[in-house]
Design an enzyme around this catalytic site. Structure first.
Site, PDB file in Angstrom:
ATOM      1  N   LYS A  45       7.344  10.201  12.642  1.00  0.00           N
ATOM      2  CA  LYS A  45       6.311   9.379  12.013  1.00  0.00           C
ATOM      3  C   LYS A  45       5.410   8.744  13.079  1.00  0.00           C
ATOM      4  O   LYS A  45       4.178   8.804  13.009  1.00  0.00           O
ATOM      5  CB  LYS A  45       6.977   8.308  11.147  1.00  0.00           C
ATOM      6  CG  LYS A  45       6.061   7.224  10.644  1.00  0.00           C
ATOM      7  CD  LYS A  45       5.093   7.727   9.591  1.00  0.00           C
ATOM      8  CE  LYS A  45       3.976   6.752   9.371  1.00  0.00           C
ATOM      9  NZ  LYS A  45       3.522   6.603   8.033  1.00  0.00           N
TER      10      LYS A  45
ATOM     11  N   TYR B  10       0.822  -1.213   0.000  1.00  0.00           N
ATOM     12  CA  TYR B  10       0.000   0.000   0.000  1.00  0.00           C
ATOM     13  C   TYR B  10       0.854   1.259   0.000  1.00  0.00           C
ATOM     14  O   TYR B  10       0.419   2.311  -0.471  1.00  0.00           O
ATOM     15  CB  TYR B  10      -0.930   0.008   1.220  1.00  0.00           C
ATOM     16  CG  TYR B  10      -2.110  -0.900   1.038  1.00  0.00           C
ATOM     17  CD1 TYR B  10      -3.293  -0.424   0.477  1.00  0.00           C
ATOM     18  CD2 TYR B  10      -2.052  -2.248   1.384  1.00  0.00           C
ATOM     19  CE1 TYR B  10      -4.377  -1.251   0.281  1.00  0.00           C
ATOM     20  CE2 TYR B  10      -3.125  -3.087   1.197  1.00  0.00           C
ATOM     21  CZ  TYR B  10      -4.287  -2.592   0.643  1.00  0.00           C
ATOM     22  OH  TYR B  10      -5.355  -3.417   0.439  1.00  0.00           O
ATOM     23  N   VAL B  11       2.063   1.161   0.554  1.00  0.00           N
ATOM     24  CA  VAL B  11       2.940   2.325   0.587  1.00  0.00           C
ATOM     25  C   VAL B  11       3.874   2.328  -0.632  1.00  0.00           C
ATOM     26  O   VAL B  11       3.921   3.299  -1.386  1.00  0.00           O
ATOM     27  CB  VAL B  11       3.756   2.347   1.907  1.00  0.00           C
ATOM     28  CG1 VAL B  11       4.847   3.398   1.845  1.00  0.00           C
ATOM     29  CG2 VAL B  11       2.822   2.619   3.078  1.00  0.00           C
TER      30      VAL B  11
ATOM     31  N   GLU C 260       6.462   7.855   5.356  1.00  0.00           N
ATOM     32  CA  GLU C 260       5.356   8.155   4.461  1.00  0.00           C
ATOM     33  C   GLU C 260       4.163   8.645   5.278  1.00  0.00           C
ATOM     34  O   GLU C 260       3.800   8.037   6.270  1.00  0.00           O
ATOM     35  CB  GLU C 260       4.982   6.876   3.700  1.00  0.00           C
ATOM     36  CG  GLU C 260       4.045   7.110   2.576  1.00  0.00           C
ATOM     37  CD  GLU C 260       4.500   8.280   1.722  1.00  0.00           C
ATOM     38  OE1 GLU C 260       5.471   8.147   0.986  1.00  0.00           O
ATOM     39  OE2 GLU C 260       3.872   9.364   1.821  1.00  0.00           O
TER      40      GLU C 260
ATOM     41  N   LYS D  73     -13.985  13.249  13.735  1.00  0.00           N
ATOM     42  CA  LYS D  73     -15.213  12.551  13.372  1.00  0.00           C
ATOM     43  C   LYS D  73     -15.370  11.337  14.290  1.00  0.00           C
ATOM     44  O   LYS D  73     -14.554  10.412  14.246  1.00  0.00           O
ATOM     45  CB  LYS D  73     -15.099  12.130  11.895  1.00  0.00           C
ATOM     46  CG  LYS D  73     -16.313  11.517  11.321  1.00  0.00           C
ATOM     47  CD  LYS D  73     -17.040  12.495  10.395  1.00  0.00           C
ATOM     48  CE  LYS D  73     -18.363  11.941   9.908  1.00  0.00           C
ATOM     49  NZ  LYS D  73     -19.516  12.173  10.730  1.00  0.00           N
TER      50      LYS D  73
ATOM     51  N   CYS E 137      -1.790   1.263  10.568  1.00  0.00           N
ATOM     52  CA  CYS E 137      -0.766   2.098  11.210  1.00  0.00           C
ATOM     53  C   CYS E 137      -1.069   2.545  12.636  1.00  0.00           C
ATOM     54  O   CYS E 137      -0.196   2.425  13.501  1.00  0.00           O
ATOM     55  CB  CYS E 137      -0.516   3.331  10.356  1.00  0.00           C
ATOM     56  SG  CYS E 137       0.350   2.914   8.855  1.00  0.00           S
TER      57      CYS E 137
HETATM   58  C1  UDX Z   1       3.725  -0.104   4.882  1.00  0.00           C
HETATM   59  C2  UDX Z   1       4.952   0.181   5.671  1.00  0.00           C
HETATM   60  O1  UDX Z   1       6.012  -0.390   5.086  1.00  0.00           O
HETATM   61  C3  UDX Z   1       4.698  -0.091   7.110  1.00  0.00           C
HETATM   62  O2  UDX Z   1       5.809   0.082   7.882  1.00  0.00           O
HETATM   63  C4  UDX Z   1       3.698   0.918   7.474  1.00  0.00           C
HETATM   64  O3  UDX Z   1       3.522   1.025   8.838  1.00  0.00           O
HETATM   65  C5  UDX Z   1       2.430   0.545   6.786  1.00  0.00           C
HETATM   66  O4  UDX Z   1       2.649   0.595   5.444  1.00  0.00           O
HETATM   67  P1  UDX Z   1       2.314  -1.614   3.530  1.00  0.00           P
HETATM   68  O5  UDX Z   1       2.858  -1.099   2.237  1.00  0.00           O
HETATM   69  O6  UDX Z   1       0.981  -1.149   3.953  1.00  0.00           O
HETATM   70  O7  UDX Z   1       3.376  -1.327   4.675  1.00  0.00           O
HETATM   71  O8  UDX Z   1       2.427  -3.154   3.679  1.00  0.00           O
HETATM   72  P2  UDX Z   1       2.022  -4.295   2.688  1.00  0.00           P
HETATM   73  O9  UDX Z   1       0.904  -3.851   1.811  1.00  0.00           O
HETATM   74  O10 UDX Z   1       1.917  -5.495   3.527  1.00  0.00           O
HETATM   75  O11 UDX Z   1       3.309  -4.406   1.725  1.00  0.00           O
HETATM   76  C6  UDX Z   1       4.551  -4.875   2.092  1.00  0.00           C
HETATM   77  C7  UDX Z   1       5.102  -5.742   0.959  1.00  0.00           C
HETATM   78  O12 UDX Z   1       6.452  -6.102   1.266  1.00  0.00           O
HETATM   79  C8  UDX Z   1       4.347  -7.047   0.744  1.00  0.00           C
HETATM   80  O13 UDX Z   1       3.874  -7.094  -0.572  1.00  0.00           O
HETATM   81  C9  UDX Z   1       5.396  -8.138   1.012  1.00  0.00           C
HETATM   82  O14 UDX Z   1       5.259  -9.262   0.182  1.00  0.00           O
HETATM   83  C10 UDX Z   1       6.682  -7.390   0.750  1.00  0.00           C
HETATM   84  N1  UDX Z   1       7.860  -7.991   1.407  1.00  0.00           N
HETATM   85  C11 UDX Z   1       7.839  -8.285   2.716  1.00  0.00           C
HETATM   86  C12 UDX Z   1       9.006  -8.228   0.647  1.00  0.00           C
HETATM   87  O15 UDX Z   1       9.032  -7.997  -0.553  1.00  0.00           O
HETATM   88  N2  UDX Z   1      10.107  -8.738   1.281  1.00  0.00           N
HETATM   89  C13 UDX Z   1      10.118  -9.074   2.599  1.00  0.00           C
HETATM   90  O16 UDX Z   1      11.135  -9.547   3.114  1.00  0.00           O
HETATM   91  C14 UDX Z   1       8.938  -8.824   3.337  1.00  0.00           C
HETATM   92  C1  UDX Z   2      -2.835   7.055   8.692  1.00  0.00           C
HETATM   93  C2  UDX Z   2      -2.260   8.476   8.672  1.00  0.00           C
HETATM   94  O1  UDX Z   2      -3.328   9.416   8.467  1.00  0.00           O
HETATM   95  C3  UDX Z   2      -1.216   8.604   7.593  1.00  0.00           C
HETATM   96  O2  UDX Z   2      -0.604   9.896   7.621  1.00  0.00           O
HETATM   97  C4  UDX Z   2      -0.150   7.541   7.805  1.00  0.00           C
HETATM   98  O3  UDX Z   2       0.823   7.583   6.786  1.00  0.00           O
HETATM   99  C5  UDX Z   2      -0.771   6.152   7.852  1.00  0.00           C
HETATM  100  O4  UDX Z   2      -1.788   6.125   8.856  1.00  0.00           O
HETATM  101  P1  UDX Z   2      -4.625   5.726   7.257  1.00  0.00           P
HETATM  102  O5  UDX Z   2      -4.563   4.716   8.356  1.00  0.00           O
HETATM  103  O6  UDX Z   2      -4.477   5.275   5.854  1.00  0.00           O
HETATM  104  O7  UDX Z   2      -3.501   6.848   7.467  1.00  0.00           O
HETATM  105  O8  UDX Z   2      -6.021   6.496   7.345  1.00  0.00           O
HETATM  106  P2  UDX Z   2      -6.633   7.670   8.236  1.00  0.00           P
HETATM  107  O9  UDX Z   2      -7.382   8.553   7.333  1.00  0.00           O
HETATM  108  O10 UDX Z   2      -5.627   8.305   9.087  1.00  0.00           O
HETATM  109  O11 UDX Z   2      -7.711   6.902   9.131  1.00  0.00           O
HETATM  110  C6  UDX Z   2      -7.361   5.974  10.135  1.00  0.00           C
HETATM  111  C7  UDX Z   2      -8.589   5.481  10.851  1.00  0.00           C
HETATM  112  O12 UDX Z   2      -9.160   6.509  11.676  1.00  0.00           O
HETATM  113  C8  UDX Z   2      -9.711   5.013   9.929  1.00  0.00           C
HETATM  114  O13 UDX Z   2     -10.312   3.853  10.441  1.00  0.00           O
HETATM  115  C9  UDX Z   2     -10.678   6.177   9.954  1.00  0.00           C
HETATM  116  O14 UDX Z   2     -12.000   5.774   9.664  1.00  0.00           O
HETATM  117  C10 UDX Z   2     -10.538   6.638  11.397  1.00  0.00           C
HETATM  118  N1  UDX Z   2     -10.928   8.051  11.595  1.00  0.00           N
HETATM  119  C11 UDX Z   2     -10.218   9.039  10.986  1.00  0.00           C
HETATM  120  C12 UDX Z   2     -11.997   8.363  12.423  1.00  0.00           C
HETATM  121  O15 UDX Z   2     -12.646   7.484  12.981  1.00  0.00           O
HETATM  122  N2  UDX Z   2     -12.323   9.684  12.610  1.00  0.00           N
HETATM  123  C13 UDX Z   2     -11.640  10.702  12.016  1.00  0.00           C
HETATM  124  O16 UDX Z   2     -11.997  11.880  12.249  1.00  0.00           O
HETATM  125  C14 UDX Z   2     -10.553  10.363  11.178  1.00  0.00           C
END
Ligand code: UDX
Ligand code: UDX
Length: 459
Positions: free
Chosen positions: A217, A13-14, A162, A264, A273
């Site tokens: 972060k 996702y990142v 990120e 909200k 996260c």
């Molecule tokens: C990210 C950040 O990296 C994490 O620290 C943050 O807190 C949340 O977002 P995200 O991109 O959401 O993680 O994770 P995910 O969608 O699980 O993707 C990670 C990818 O890394 C997976 O596709 C996995 O297969 C890959 N991976 C993992 C490798 O290629 N090598 C490894 O050794 C482990």
């Molecule tokens: C979060 C951070 O916002 C982002 O900067 C970081 O890089 C990754 O973590 P994310 O988890 O993708 O991003 O979504 P975010 O919009 O922050 O929402 C997190 C959760 O809080 C969701 O379940 C959302 O529904 C909830 N939320 C958010 C509330 O319940 N109320 C609010 O007012 C805002």
């Protein structure tokens, strides 16, 4: 260092969206995203961009535009590391499920594997960028592994956390509030700054030391989550006193010192996260014996767990103290709208609680496939897979999901839910027909006028 080739380990996702935007804005840089998961890479390479493994508004178009030009998805990790000057580590860092720090600390095993992989393969100097969220001072561990390879290569470590949020990732990447780069080598910092400089104004690119960047972060996510837990705590008070949490949030949010965002009230925050990063912060604080600091932040999680539980309990209590054998329709399984991600989604915990009370649950989410719902429930290990399956149905059509339901629980704020034909839904349900709106999404007066018994958060 002049950057002509970038490698990113982790096509998640990142990594996926971040690299797609870097490639779009830097047509002269070759960007290769690698992953150990061959299926995921194959999905990123699917000719039909509607089948990419990650759904983010605007992402498919960027991938379409850049893929096979200067954006590549591959499982050839060593090759990509070898040819790149800059390597992003964007692998997942889940909460540890074993050993010391179980349930609290971040599991850094994938990060370490990446560092060792880079050390083994590199033949020329590299800039290694931590993209994954990491506990403070992880860079030290990465540095130690890289510097002990004995092959006289210079490695510079940067922290570049990120801040994108899912559902708005592309927009957040294109127009970031800031880009944070922590490091020790000015040259390395400026190399990365120049990559972002293709589209981000320089005054938004913040340079700090490594540790400040890593800690920022965790702190940013802790502060955001804390606001949600704060307003959710007030929502419970509102329900007891007759105040309306939406009105309270609006009134306090107009104070420019507080601001309107992240106020909200909801069924509870989810996502990969918030919980993980706060647990990590708590663990780090405890490891330095800072117990008051740890307790302070832990309360944000305790409040969030309470909010999820309280939502389910309120539903059960309202349905005459039992949901046994009753059908409860759940609209929304993703942790927020506009994503297919379900990690730590409140819906999973609410559903699990209802299943433990012997409810039959019926689920519809516009982007989450049915298989994922069962995977999420089975992962909790509360009951057998067979039991989960027999008490759960999943639908492609929301109007099917609500048929003969005693109650509807709205657990994700998908826009489309607002425009449903709620009169038709009412007609399909058992009476009295209840709505429990975990996102304060629907119009209370309209729902009451149709005949629903409508319950929202903090009202
Ligand atoms: C990210 C950040 O990296 C994490 O620290 C943050 O807190 C949340 O977002 P995200 O991109 O959401 O993680 O994770 P995910 O969608 O699980 O993707 C990670 C990818 O890394 C997976 O596709 C996995 O297969 C890959 N991976 C993992 C490798 O290629 N090598 C490894 O050794 C482990
Ligand atoms: C979060 C951070 O916002 C982002 O900067 C970081 O890089 C990754 O973590 P994310 O988890 O993708 O991003 O979504 P975010 O919009 O922050 O929402 C997190 C959760 O809080 C969701 O379940 C959302 O529904 C909830 N939320 C958010 C509330 O319940 N109320 C609010 O007012 C805002």
């Amino acid at each position: 260092m002049n950057i002509t080739k970038i490698c990113c380990i982790g096509a998640g996702y990142v990594g996926g969206p971040t690299m797609a935007v870097i490639a779009k804005k830097n047509p002269n840089i070759k960007v290769t995203i690698v992953d150990i998961n061959a299926d995921r890479i194959a999905a990123w390479n699917d000719e039909d961009v509607s089948k990419l493994p990650i759904y983010e508004p605007g992402l498919a178009e960027i991938v379409q535009e850049t893929r096979h030009k200067n954006l590549f998805f591959s499982t050839e990790i060593d090759k990509a590391i070898d040819e790149s000057e800059m390597i992003f580590i964007s692998v997942n860092t889940p909460t540890k499920t074993y050993g010391k720090g179980k349930g609290m600390a971040a599991d850094l095993k994938y990060i370490e594997l990446c560092a060792r992989n880079i050390a083994d393969v590199a033949k020329t100097d590299k800039i290694v960028v931590e993209k994954s969220t990491l506990p403070v001072r992880t860079a030290e561990a990465i540095k130690s592994i890289l510097h002990h390879t004995g092959n006289k290569i210079n490695f510079h470590i940067l922290s570049n956390p990120e801040f994108l949020a899912e559902g708005t990732a592309v927009n957040d990447l294109l127009y970031p509030d800031r880009v944070l780069i922590g490091g020790e080598s000015i040259d390395a910092i400026e190399s990365l700054a120049s990559v972002y400089g293709s589209w981000v104004p320089d005054d938004k690119i913040l340079r700090t030391n490594l540790w400040s960047s890593e800690l920022s972060k965790l702190t940013a996510n802790a502060f955001l989550a804390q606001r949600v837990s704060s307003i959710n705590s007030i929502s419970e008070l509102c329900e007891q006193t007759g105040a309306d949490v939406n009105e309270v949030a609006k009134a306090i949010g107009l104070d420019s010192r507080i601001g309107p965002k992240f106020l909200k009230a909801s069924v509870g925050f989810g996502g990969s996260c918030f919980q993980k990063d706060i647990l990590n912060l708590v663990y780090i604080a405890r490891s330095y014996d800072l117990n008051e600091v740890a307790d302070y932040w832990e309360q944000v999680i305790i409040m969030n767990d309470h909010q999820k539980r309280r939502f389910a309990d309120r539903l059960i209590k309202t349905l005459y103290n039992t949901v046994s054998g009753k059908k409860i329709a759940i609209l929304g399984w993703a942790f927020k709208k506009d994503t297919n991600d379900t990690r730590e989604s409140a819906a999973i915990y609410v559903a699990d609680h209802l299943l433990s009370e012997q409810a039959q649950i019926s689920i519809f989410d516009p982007k989450v496939p049915c298989e994922k719902v069962l995977i999420d429930l089975n992962y909790l290990n509360t009951r057998t897979e067979k039991e989960n399956k027999s008490a759960t149905e999943c639908h492609q059509d929301p109007y099917e999901a609500v048929k003969d339901a005693h109650a509807v629980a709205v657990l994700t704020e998908w826009d489309e839910f607002k425009s449903y034909d709620w009169k038709a839904i009412y007609n399909k349900m058992k009476k009295p027909a209840f709505i429990f709106d975990g996102r304060n999404l629907l119009n209370k007066d309209e729902m009451n006028a149709i005949g629903f018994e409508y319950h929202a958060i903090g009202q």
